[in-house]
Write an enzyme that holds these catalytic residues in place. Structure first.
Site, mmCIF file in Angstrom:
data_model
loop_
_atom_site.group_PDB
_atom_site.id
_atom_site.type_symbol
_atom_site.label_atom_id
_atom_site.label_comp_id
_atom_site.label_asym_id
_atom_site.label_seq_id
_atom_site.Cartn_x
_atom_site.Cartn_y
_atom_site.Cartn_z
ATOM 1 N N PRO E 2 0.829 -1.214 0.000
ATOM 2 C CA PRO E 2 0.000 0.000 0.000
ATOM 3 C C PRO E 2 0.861 1.261 0.000
ATOM 4 O O PRO E 2 1.881 1.341 0.690
ATOM 5 C CB PRO E 2 -0.796 -0.116 1.299
ATOM 6 C CG PRO E 2 -0.799 -1.581 1.626
ATOM 7 C CD PRO E 2 0.529 -2.080 1.148
ATOM 8 N N GLY E 11 3.356 23.193 7.850
ATOM 9 C CA GLY E 11 3.599 23.727 9.182
ATOM 10 C C GLY E 11 3.712 22.698 10.292
ATOM 11 O O GLY E 11 3.995 23.037 11.425
ATOM 12 N N ARG E 12 3.492 21.439 9.977
ATOM 13 C CA ARG E 12 3.656 20.424 11.026
ATOM 14 C C ARG E 12 5.149 20.205 11.290
ATOM 15 O O ARG E 12 5.976 20.306 10.385
ATOM 16 C CB ARG E 12 3.017 19.102 10.592
ATOM 17 C CG ARG E 12 1.585 18.955 11.052
ATOM 18 C CD ARG E 12 0.640 19.853 10.279
ATOM 19 N NE ARG E 12 -0.744 19.768 10.793
ATOM 20 C CZ ARG E 12 -1.808 19.942 10.032
ATOM 21 N NH1 ARG E 12 -1.682 20.248 8.766
ATOM 22 N NH2 ARG E 12 -3.012 19.850 10.576
#
Lengths: 61, 61, 61, 61, 61, 61
Positions: E2, E11-12
């Site tokens: 997968p 912004g993380r």
């Protein structure tokens, strides 16, 4: 508004998909400080003749 | 050469798709200063068991 | 819940993007019988060295 | 770990896909200094009513 | 094999991304009967001027 | 009109990209019976903190 796309070989049951989207949504909410409502997940199923690793189709592996 | 991809639940008619790609192409030409010839649109249809919001598949909503 | 992705060469202004997402959303609502609220559009900007036609990068065309 | 996605009109044979993923993988290995094992290729097939250029579906061209 | 793609507003922190890919990978392994090694996750960050809902850019909401 | 997207870790030179799009285009033309003019390739570069295998970001591997 994270958008998650999962590409996987076809053949999973609805029950499996139901579990996957629930768990992925929780993973996004927990780590990316958002609300469940903002998370969209879609699943794209592929045949084994449409997926290759190391230059080989999955049907040939 | 804008490339536009539309993911939507399966079931729209050819007539609906015909209208959609025409209008989206016009929207791109008008706003992004390009020619119709440069605009490509593709549509990916998904089943209701392959699309989720808030952790719930569409077939369960 | 149609999801629309637009890939285009970088450099459009916010004003151009504002117009594009408004017009694309209207195109989807009109043709695919949905509500504006259900339509998500995202834009992916690319450099001219990351886009090729006929085997040639845009910076070389 | 380059990931390559090919969108094309449906109807190619397995033999054609086999050749494509082999050759694309070689192209990535040769130009991007990686190993075959790291290269993943997937193919998404589309109907002629799901693909448009210049605002026209392929079935209408 | 997968492949998961997450599109989210930029912004993380790395710490947040580290947690996200770990949890998403676990969600895929648990629900889709695969091994961690087979799961690839990538994150695409977008500016608030490149994401729209209901025809409105996020910077205007 | 095959559309090819390559996601790879950032840092390849223009020369590398030039070679890649040329070779991928040839691979598509050869195997999928199309003309070079019909083949579009785009490259999406990602940081090592935006790509994960087996639940681990590349920067942590």
């Amino acid at each position: 508004m994270p958008l998650v796309t999962v590409k996987a070989i076809a053949g999973r049951t609805v029950e499996q998909k139901r579990g996957l989207v629930k768990d992925i949504t929780e993973a996004v909410v927990k780590n990316f400080n958002t609300t469940p409502d903002a998370v969209i997940v879609d699943i794209i199923e592929m045949g084994k003749e449409d997926f290759a690793k190391a230059g080989k189709l999955l049907i040939d592996s």
